[in-house]
Design a protein around this motif. Structure first.
Motif, PDB file in Angstrom:
ATOM      1  N   VAL A  95      -2.549   5.100  10.832  1.00 41.67           N
ATOM      2  CA  VAL A  95      -1.369   4.722  10.046  1.00 41.67           C
ATOM      3  C   VAL A  95      -0.170   5.522  10.557  1.00 41.67           C
ATOM      4  O   VAL A  95      -0.329   6.588  11.158  1.00 41.67           O
ATOM      5  N   PRO A  96       1.054   5.055  10.315  1.00 42.00           N
ATOM      6  CA  PRO A  96       2.239   5.831  10.705  1.00 42.00           C
ATOM      7  C   PRO A  96       2.287   7.147   9.932  1.00 42.00           C
ATOM      8  O   PRO A  96       1.871   7.215   8.779  1.00 42.00           O
ATOM      9  N   ASN A  97       2.817   8.189  10.558  1.00 41.45           N
ATOM     10  CA  ASN A  97       2.827   9.503   9.911  1.00 41.45           C
ATOM     11  C   ASN A  97       4.162   9.852   9.266  1.00 41.45           C
ATOM     12  O   ASN A  97       4.342  10.960   8.775  1.00 41.45           O
ATOM     13  N   ASP A  98       5.119   8.907   9.263  1.00 41.06           N
ATOM     14  CA  ASP A  98       6.437   9.220   8.690  1.00 41.06           C
ATOM     15  C   ASP A  98       6.564   8.656   7.279  1.00 41.06           C
ATOM     16  O   ASP A  98       6.291   7.485   7.040  1.00 41.06           O
ATOM     17  N   GLY A  99       6.970   9.532   6.364  1.00 39.66           N
ATOM     18  CA  GLY A  99       7.289   9.238   4.975  1.00 39.66           C
ATOM     19  C   GLY A  99       6.895   7.891   4.421  1.00 39.66           C
ATOM     20  O   GLY A  99       5.732   7.615   4.163  1.00 39.66           O
TER      21      GLY A  99
END
Length: 267
Positions: A130-134
């Motif tokens: 999954v993306p790691n940004d907010g």
């Protein structure tokens, strides 16, 4: 003499106001964008703006930070790459002063198959990236919850992180990676939730995803991709011309014909 000086000052002020932020017809509007679909959509708007006497300069970026810091420091007149929730969170975290000049489109998140072809084939302990940004991580986790793979803590919504997973009955290994790296690591994990623009860049079709966000739900409102400008510039003549071009029938037709549901016009 005084009257001449006053007239000259007024004329200079007028010239200054017209040239600020791409406001002068025949001037340049500099916009930062990620390559797909944003830069491609801007290319369509570019031709429309040219008819109005504007030159659109498109500066491409491959990350989610530099286009915002460049907008804040005045290197750009606008940027077009991010959804409104990310923009608002970035403002809060970095003290920037971006505002939404217009909502343009929505990119449904997709869960794409890597080493495992279908949801029913996912084994216990399977790796899901999954993306790691907010907000993008929260969005990815909500999609996994939508498909019944995990359950999040009550009420976490758009603030969800990996630590907010309340139930993970199959002990899936949720791997947090930089968004732009997800397509290139897809072959190394069982599945990955990939941002729309990076999926398009990698040649992935949303129609091939094993699961997709609905385009008519709350996600569409929370994740509409916007034309962002620095506060105070949203009503400038140049920016309004750009908004009109981006929300034109020509751009809508281009999106519908080019992206096959991976990009959805929101105007």
């Amino acid at each position: 003499m005084k009257r001449r000086i006053a007239t000259t000052v007024l004329a200079l002020l007028l010239v200054f106001s017209l040239t600020a932020c791409g406001g002068k017809k025949g001037g340049t509007i500099k916009v930062g964008a990620t390559p797909a679909p944003h830069a491609a959509i801007l290319e369509v708007a570019k031709d429309i703006l040219a008819e109005e006497g504007y030159t659109l300069e498109i500066v491409e970026y491959n990350d989610y930070v530099t286009p915002n810091t460049s907008l804040e420091d005045g290197s750009l007149d606008a940027n077009y790459f991010q959804h409104i929730t990310y923009m608002n969170d970035f403002n809060t975290e970095h003290g920037t002063h971006m505002v939404n000049a217009a909502g343009i489109h929505y990119e449904p998140f997709g869960l794409y198959a890597g080493k495992t072809a279908s949801l029913s084939d996912l084994a216990d302990g399977a790796q899901i990236a999954v993306p790691n940004d907010g907000t993008n991580e929260a969005r990815a986790l909500l999609l996994l919850e939508q498909e019944g793979l995990i359950k999040l803590k009550e009420g976490v919504g758009l603030s969800a992180t990996k630590d907010d997973i309340a139930e993970n009955p199959h002990d899936f290994d949720i791997r947090e990676l930089e968004a732009r790296l997800l397509p290139t690591t897809l072959q190394d994990v069982d599945m990955a939730v990939i941002n729309g623009n990076y999926a398009i860049d990698a040649g992935l079709k949303v129609s091939d995803a094993v699961a997709v966000e609905a385009a008519d739900g709350a996600a569409a409102e929370a994740y509409v991709n916007v034309l962002a400008v620095k506060e105070g510039n949203e009503s400038s003549e140049g920016i309004q011309a750009l908004v009109k071009a981006l929300q034109s029938d020509a751009v809508k037709s281009f999106i519908d014909e080019t992206y096959d549901g991976a990009v959805v016009p929101m105007f």
